[in-house]
Design a protein around this motif. Sequence first.
Motif, short mmCIF file in Angstrom:
data_model
loop_
_atom_site.label_atom_id
_atom_site.label_comp_id
_atom_site.label_asym_id
_atom_site.label_seq_id
_atom_site.Cartn_x
_atom_site.Cartn_y
_atom_site.Cartn_z
N GLN A 11 8.65 9.69 -3.83
CA GLN A 11 8.54 8.55 -2.92
C GLN A 11 8.37 9.03 -1.48
O GLN A 11 7.62 8.43 -0.70
CB GLN A 11 9.79 7.66 -3.00
N TRP A 12 9.10 10.08 -1.11
CA TRP A 12 8.97 10.67 0.22
C TRP A 12 7.50 10.95 0.53
O TRP A 12 6.99 10.57 1.58
CB TRP A 12 9.81 11.95 0.27
N ASN A 20 4.38 3.53 5.68
CA ASN A 20 5.39 2.48 5.74
C ASN A 20 6.70 3.07 6.28
O ASN A 20 7.50 3.63 5.53
CB ASN A 20 5.60 1.87 4.35
N VAL A 21 6.90 2.93 7.58
CA VAL A 21 8.03 3.58 8.24
C VAL A 21 9.37 3.05 7.75
O VAL A 21 10.31 3.82 7.54
CB VAL A 21 7.92 3.50 9.79
N GLU A 22 9.51 1.74 7.55
CA GLU A 22 10.80 1.19 7.13
C GLU A 22 11.19 1.68 5.74
O GLU A 22 12.35 2.04 5.51
CB GLU A 22 10.79 -0.33 7.21
N SER A 23 10.25 1.68 4.82
CA SER A 23 10.54 2.19 3.47
C SER A 23 10.85 3.68 3.52
O SER A 23 11.73 4.16 2.81
CB SER A 23 9.37 1.91 2.53
N PHE A 24 10.12 4.42 4.35
CA PHE A 24 10.38 5.85 4.50
C PHE A 24 11.80 6.08 4.99
O PHE A 24 12.55 6.88 4.43
CB PHE A 24 9.36 6.46 5.47
N LEU A 25 12.20 5.36 6.03
CA LEU A 25 13.55 5.52 6.59
C LEU A 25 14.64 5.16 5.59
O LEU A 25 15.74 5.73 5.64
CB LEU A 25 13.70 4.69 7.86
#
Length: 138
Positions: A11-12, A20-25
């Motif tokens: 996923q990373w 997708n910054v929010e999902s990454f964080l």
Amino acid sequence: MSNANTELLLQWANLWSSGNVESFLSLFTEDCDYEDVAFSMVSKGKEQLRDFFIATRTALPDLKINVQSCFASETNGALEWVMQGTHKEAFRNVPASHQIIEVRGVTFINLENGKIKTNKDYYNLATLLQQIGMLPQF
């Protein structure tokens, strides 16, 4: 547990590629450390990581991380990858070259309660700088 952690690592890579910054964080602990070893940069915590992610994706808007191999245990993991993208904007005082880059690298990750606590990206900065015309070809 390692299967779930392997999925987390994949996923990373997918989220770096999607932008997708929010999902990454959401993959990281609140007090995470993310180190870009080549640039000698450490992002401490999610807010600094957000800034790093956005700056990287702005410089390389079509960034893709292609995973070559991946493994994870309960507390650690690693990915071997190839990063590709077009250098469209400046990054860390390196002006935009509009060149396509392709750089091999490795990421080592420490996990805590199913989240990424520390992340260390290793790649050859000289290769990247050669591809964007900042260093001569060897």
